[in-house]
Write an enzyme that holds these catalytic residues in place. Structure first.
Site, mmCIF file in Angstrom:
data_model
loop_
_atom_site.group_PDB
_atom_site.id
_atom_site.type_symbol
_atom_site.label_atom_id
_atom_site.label_comp_id
_atom_site.label_asym_id
_atom_site.label_seq_id
_atom_site.Cartn_x
_atom_site.Cartn_y
_atom_site.Cartn_z
ATOM 1 N N LYS A 66 0.833 -1.215 0.000
ATOM 2 C CA LYS A 66 0.000 0.000 0.000
ATOM 3 C C LYS A 66 0.866 1.263 0.000
ATOM 4 C CE LYS A 66 -3.768 -2.362 2.426
ATOM 5 N NZ LYS A 66 -4.337 -2.696 3.753
ATOM 6 N N TYR A 80 -5.130 -5.264 -6.974
ATOM 7 C CA TYR A 80 -4.899 -5.222 -5.525
ATOM 8 C C TYR A 80 -4.382 -6.570 -5.007
ATOM 9 C CZ TYR A 80 -5.750 -4.995 -0.529
ATOM 10 O OH TYR A 80 -5.585 -5.069 0.832
ATOM 11 N N VAL A 105 0.391 -8.380 6.462
ATOM 12 C CA VAL A 105 0.078 -9.656 7.116
ATOM 13 C C VAL A 105 0.986 -10.807 6.662
ATOM 14 C CG1 VAL A 105 -2.315 -9.122 7.742
ATOM 15 C CG2 VAL A 105 -1.826 -10.224 5.537
HETATM 16 N N1 GLN Z 1 -4.040 -9.028 1.160
HETATM 17 C C1 GLN Z 1 -4.370 -8.690 2.507
HETATM 18 C C2 GLN Z 1 -5.823 -8.301 2.579
HETATM 19 O O1 GLN Z 1 -6.255 -7.601 1.714
HETATM 20 C C3 GLN Z 1 -3.510 -7.575 2.998
HETATM 21 C C4 GLN Z 1 -3.878 -7.125 4.390
HETATM 22 C C5 GLN Z 1 -2.713 -6.684 5.218
HETATM 23 O O2 GLN Z 1 -1.556 -6.998 4.958
HETATM 24 N N2 GLN Z 1 -3.017 -6.008 6.312
HETATM 25 O O3 GLN Z 1 -6.542 -8.682 3.452
#
Ligand code: GLN
Length: 306
Positions: free
Chosen positions: A63, A188, A258
């Site tokens: 992001k 995304y 995550v």
């Molecule tokens: N791909 C994960 C999601 O969209 C990314 C979330 C994250 O890293 N906080 O849920």
């Protein structure tokens, strides 16, 4: 500071977390990994330890990259018109705030709704898909030509991404999504499935720490205003509901994912990349944050000291 000792000291923290299991391909990752790469931008020195060479899914750290790319392509004012800079007080996949406060635009660029909206701003250009452009820009700003898409993780995100799907449709219903839902989500999910190392993230952090200029080449990759805006938002929302907690404990603009990655940018000092896949309940790497706290204290990186 001995980085191996620092890793030893934080190792037991791994047991306090759990690898992300809502994306099945991430659930297979060995939790017992902890790595760090430090890039000292003042004298071009680097240091690394532990699992610093292991590739892992960038997830939400992407992001930061798409935000920077959108600012470079569209200008900061255009991006600021699309997302706010406030914390939500809710988990990263929340849509509640927009419902409660009747906002039409997501509260910040680092919750999923905000990131999905930012991704939708990137349109095909010269035959290059939005993801192709993001991948190319990621390789450049991370100084890592080996960043590639992990198809297993991408497929896993596609299969289980209904929460993100609902966010994209919500934004579409509000009339703010810039691209169609399918392209936006494909981009995304793919951006989240790029594979990086601690070194790639330290390089990204180093560009941010160094006012937008790549310390390895002297080339300006992003504008001062893009770097400044992004560091501020990392400080206030980069660790979701725990951003305030770590603003006090660590005091360095940081963004988590995550996959267990953390990127930090200590202005005019260091770019830092950390990896440890076991997460706390907010979705941040537990041992990674412990290690970052230790490093920040030892190297006196807290920006509020100055
Ligand atoms: N791909 C994960 C999601 O969209 C990314 C979330 C994250 O890293 N906080 O849920």
């Amino acid at each position: 500071m001995n980085l191996n000792d620092a890793i030893q000291e934080c190792w037991r923290k791994i047991d306090e977390g759990q690898v992300a299991n809502y994306i099945p391909a991430l659930a297979n990752v060995d939790p017992y990994q902890l790595g760090i790469y430090l890039f000292d931008v003042t004298n071009d020195k680097k240091a690394e330890a532990g699992a610093s060479q292991v590739r892992f899914a960038i997830e939400s750290v992407s992001k930061v990259i798409t935000l920077l790319y959108a600012i470079e392509r569209l200008g900061l004012a255009a991006v600021e018109a699309e997302v706010g800079t406030r914390q939500t007080g809710f988990p990263f996949d929340t849509v509640l705030n927009m419902e409660i406060t009747k906002e039409t635009h997501p509260l910040n660029a680092f919750i999923n709704s905000g990131a999905i909206l930012i991704t939708s701003l990137i349109e095909e250009q010269d035959g290059q898909s939005p993801f192709d452009q993001i991948l190319k820009f990621s390789r450049k700003i991370c100084n890592d030509p080996q960043i590639t898409l992990n198809n297993d993780i991408y497929q896993s995100e596609l299969r289980t991404g209904d929460m993100n799907r609902s966010l994209a449709y919500y934004l579409k219903a509000k009339g703010v999504l810039n691209n169609d839902v399918a392209t936006t989500l494909e981009t995304y999910f793919k951006q989240c499935s790029m594979m990086v190392t601690c070194r790639s993230l330290a390089n990204l952090g180093a560009v941010l720490a160094n006012d937008g200029i790549a310390p390895w080449s002297g080339e300006r990759i992003i504008s001062t205003e893009a770097a400044t805006y992004t560091k501020s938002v990392m400080m206030t929302t980069g660790l979701y509901t725990e951003s305030g907690t770590y603003s006090v404990k660590i005091g360095v603009p940081t963004k988590s994912g995550v996959g267990g990655g953390l990127v930090s940018a200590a202005p005019s000092h260091y770019g830092i990349g950390i990896f440890s896949p076991a997460l706390d309940s907010a979705g941040n790497s537990v041992a990674g944050l412990a290690l970052l706290e230790l490093v920040s204290k030892k190297l006196k990186l807290d920006i509020f000291r100055y």
